[in-house]
Design an enzyme around this catalytic site. Structure first.
Site: not given
Ligand code: PGA
Length: 263
Positions: A20-22, A107, A109, A177, A183, A224, A245
């Site tokens: 997930n490159w966001k 997600h 976010e 998640e 993150g 993470s 991520g």
């Molecule tokens: P992260 O994000 O690996 O940076 O913790 C995971 C995600 O939000 O899908």
């Protein structure tokens, strides 16, 4: 059509490793560079299926020159209506030309920006109706001693899956998640905690649908994940894959995660 169903079958026992490159990177040049490094790898992934979910704007560029099946593509979101007066939105019909096979739904976010359970359940249903695999994200903000976060997880599952038929459950992927782990770098759940949650999710799904359908659902973990904790999380957490991520933006780290699963 035949090609697609064959390919789907071949990924069925592989661990799904979703990148997930966001909202990264900031240029298509960098996006192409990341993907070029991944493509250059000589490693065969027999035990995992990497799925790249870049920002939509990079999807045409990345998929244009790639016809392989070693890496599959997904999107981070979409709008569950074919076309119309929805300023700023992108429909599945628009992206399907570039053959993404997965879509991340719900997600945290995006939930944070106001996405409702109603919208999430609609997206899950729409994706299934368009033969795309929804990766439904669920996860608590905090863990409570008295276990009340479990109720929250149960509600997210009930709501997110409220519009699907029992026979479609096996086509959904669930990504656990926990928001507190996303993150943060070194703040993933312990493999033991993950295993417990994995069992809990299956139990809830069995209660809503039935045991057989629940056992067929793939459950991923995200939050993470890096190349140091990935193997333990998968093996001891007994999950079917990972949603990665930050670590997926470094192609060498992402490749390390994939390589470590081959051992
Ligand atoms: P992260 O994000 O690996 O940076 O913790 C995971 C995600 O939000 O899908």
């Amino acid at each position: 059509m035949l090609k697609k169903s064959k390919a789907k079958k071949s990924t069925s026992n592989k661990k799904l490793i979703v990148a997930n490159w966001k909202m990264n990177p900031t240029s298509s040049k960098e996006a192409k560079k990341i993907f070029a490094t991944l493509k250059r790898s000589k490693q065969n992934f027999k035990k995992s299926q990497p799925i790249i979910c870049p920002p939509l704007i990079y999807l045409p560029e990345l998929t244009k020159s790639y016809s392989g099946r070693k890496f599959l593509f997904g999107t981070q979101d979409f709008f569950p209506v074919r076309e119309g007066e929805f300023t700023g939105q992108i429909s599945w019909e628009m992206v399907s030309e570039f053959n993404p096979e997965y879509v991340i739904v719900g997600h945290s976010e995006i939930r944070d920006l106001g996405e409702t359970e109603e919208m999430i359940s609609e997206k899950v249903k729409y994706a299934l109706g368009h033969k795309v695999t929804p990766i439904l994200c669920i996860g608590e903000k905090e863990r409570y001693e008295n276990g009340s976060h479990l109720k929250f997880i149960e509600e997210e599952l009930r709501e997110g899956l409220s519009k699907i038929k029992k026979t479609d459950l096996r086509k959904v992927v669930i990504a656990y998640e926990p928001i507190w782990a996303i993150g943060k770098g070194h703040n993933a759940v312990t493999p033991y905690e993950l295993h417990q949650m994995n069992i809990f999710i299956k139990k809830v799904l069995a209660g809503i649908f039935d045991r057989k359908s629940a056992m067929a659902v793939k459950i991923l973990y995200g939050g993470s994940v890096d190349d140091e904790n990935s193997v333990k999380l998968i093996n001891e957490g007994e999950v079917d894959g990972l949603l990665v991520g930050r670590a997926s933006l470094n192609p060498y780290v992402f490749l390390n995660i994939l390589k470590s699963l081959e051992k």
